[in-house]
Design an enzyme around this catalytic site. Structure first.
Site, short mmCIF file in Angstrom:
data_model
loop_
_atom_site.label_atom_id
_atom_site.label_comp_id
_atom_site.label_asym_id
_atom_site.label_seq_id
_atom_site.Cartn_x
_atom_site.Cartn_y
_atom_site.Cartn_z
N THR A 49 1.18 -1.17 0.19
CA THR A 49 -0.39 0.25 -0.04
C THR A 49 0.95 0.94 -0.29
O THR A 49 0.61 2.28 -0.23
CB THR A 49 -1.30 0.07 1.29
N TYR A 137 5.99 -12.22 4.20
CA TYR A 137 4.04 -11.85 3.64
C TYR A 137 3.70 -12.54 2.53
O TYR A 137 4.80 -12.55 1.37
CB TYR A 137 4.74 -10.27 3.31
N LYS A 165 2.05 -12.74 7.71
CA LYS A 165 1.01 -12.02 7.04
C LYS A 165 0.28 -12.71 5.61
O LYS A 165 1.44 -12.21 5.15
CB LYS A 165 1.28 -10.08 6.53
N ILE A 208 -3.05 -6.55 9.04
CA ILE A 208 -2.38 -5.49 8.14
C ILE A 208 -3.64 -5.76 6.98
O ILE A 208 -3.20 -5.99 6.51
CB ILE A 208 -1.23 -6.19 7.87
#
Length: 296
Positions: A49, A137, A165, A208
């Protein structure tokens, strides 16, 4: 090495740009203050992001440095430090380690299409070269690789790999991982639409989130209510999260999120190429949802 136990809602911060595409440091600082004042549990600069892949290394360092300075240890920071190059990932992870962040978020290496052994050796090399807690991730919709549970458990067995995540939306994955490894670890979802289900069915410990850029208090309230066993309150908050998540991914993230923030906080919706700003049709979708949720 940080001893902070990481859980709760961590906002995957947007990186505000000026109209000339330079980083808007003043707006970024204000965004951090806005997040903290709305009870967010933690911050994640330079993730997907945050458009980290379009930042130069110098810009990347500045964003992390500014986040650490402004936050001033009020909430934990998980700094994005991954890339598809192992040596570059080590370089970035050593940098965030020097700033005493609470953890580094390392994405599964993309584009190269590594084998299972290559993925493991990537994480092991970063782990062995650094001394900061690391969170895996996993975002296969961007990396084109979804490591199987056995491989993820193997990576999690490394001492300073402290969590994952997982952005697949698979609420069964946490349960499967817990069966495969005898170790306590942080379980973050990266899928806003299924975050409550990730908690309820999978035993997740946090999210997250891109959506929490827009609604940090509603999101943190959902988390707090669920873990206080106030299920109706959690479900009510989650209804807003779910609705908003549907429109904030109508076009490549973070373009919709930045447009929403331009309407709510006056932040420029500028993104860097190859991303572009929202189409008129998608702008209308975002505007209508913000009005429905009484955010504008």
């Amino acid at each position: 090495m940080s001893k902070v136990k990481l859980s709760g809602i961590f906002t995957a911060l947007i990186t505000p740009f000026k109209n000339d595409f330079s980083i808007d440091e003043d707006t970024f600082s204000k965004l951090i203050e806005h997040q903290i004042s709305n009870n967010i549990h933690g911050l994640v600069p330079c993730g997907t992001t945050g458009e980290y892949s379009t930042l130069s290394f110098e810009e990347y360092c500045r964003v992390i440095e500014l986040c650490v300075k402004v936050t001033n240890k009020r909430v934990p920071i998980i700094a994005g430090s991954g890339s598809n190059c192992t040596q570059e990932t080590i370089k970035r992870t050593l940098y965030v380690q020097s700033l005493n962040v609470d953890a580094a978020l390392v994405v599964v290496p993309y584009y190269n299409r590594p084998s299972d052994e290559g993925i493991f050796q990537h994480f092991k090399a970063v782990h062995d070269a650094t001394d900061v807690p690391i969170i895996i991730y996993n975002i296969p919709q961007r990396t084109a690789i979804d490591p199987n549970d056995v491989l993820l458990a193997r990576i999690l067995s490394l001492p300073r790999i402290i969590g994952i995540k997982d952005a697949t939306g698979d609420v069964s994955r946490p349960l499967n991982l817990k069966l495969l490894i005898d170790k306590e670890f942080a379980l973050f979802t990266g899928n806003d639409a299924t975050s409550l289900g990730f908690y309820a069915q999978g035993g997740g410990t946090g999210c997250i989130s891109a959506v929490s850029n827009v609604i940090p208090k509603i999101y943190s309230d959902m988390h707090n209510a669920f873990f206080a066993h106030n299920i109706k309150e959690a479900m009510d908050a989650n209804a807003s999260i779910f609705k908003l998540s549907k429109v904030l991914f109508c076009q490549s993230n973070p373009s919709p999120t930045k447009y929403a923030m331009s309407l709510i906080k006056g932040i420029s919706p500028t993104v860097r190429l190859p991303l572009v700003e929202l189409t008129q049709e998608n702008k209308l979708k975002v505007e209508n949802m913000l009005k429905e949720l009484n955010l504008i």
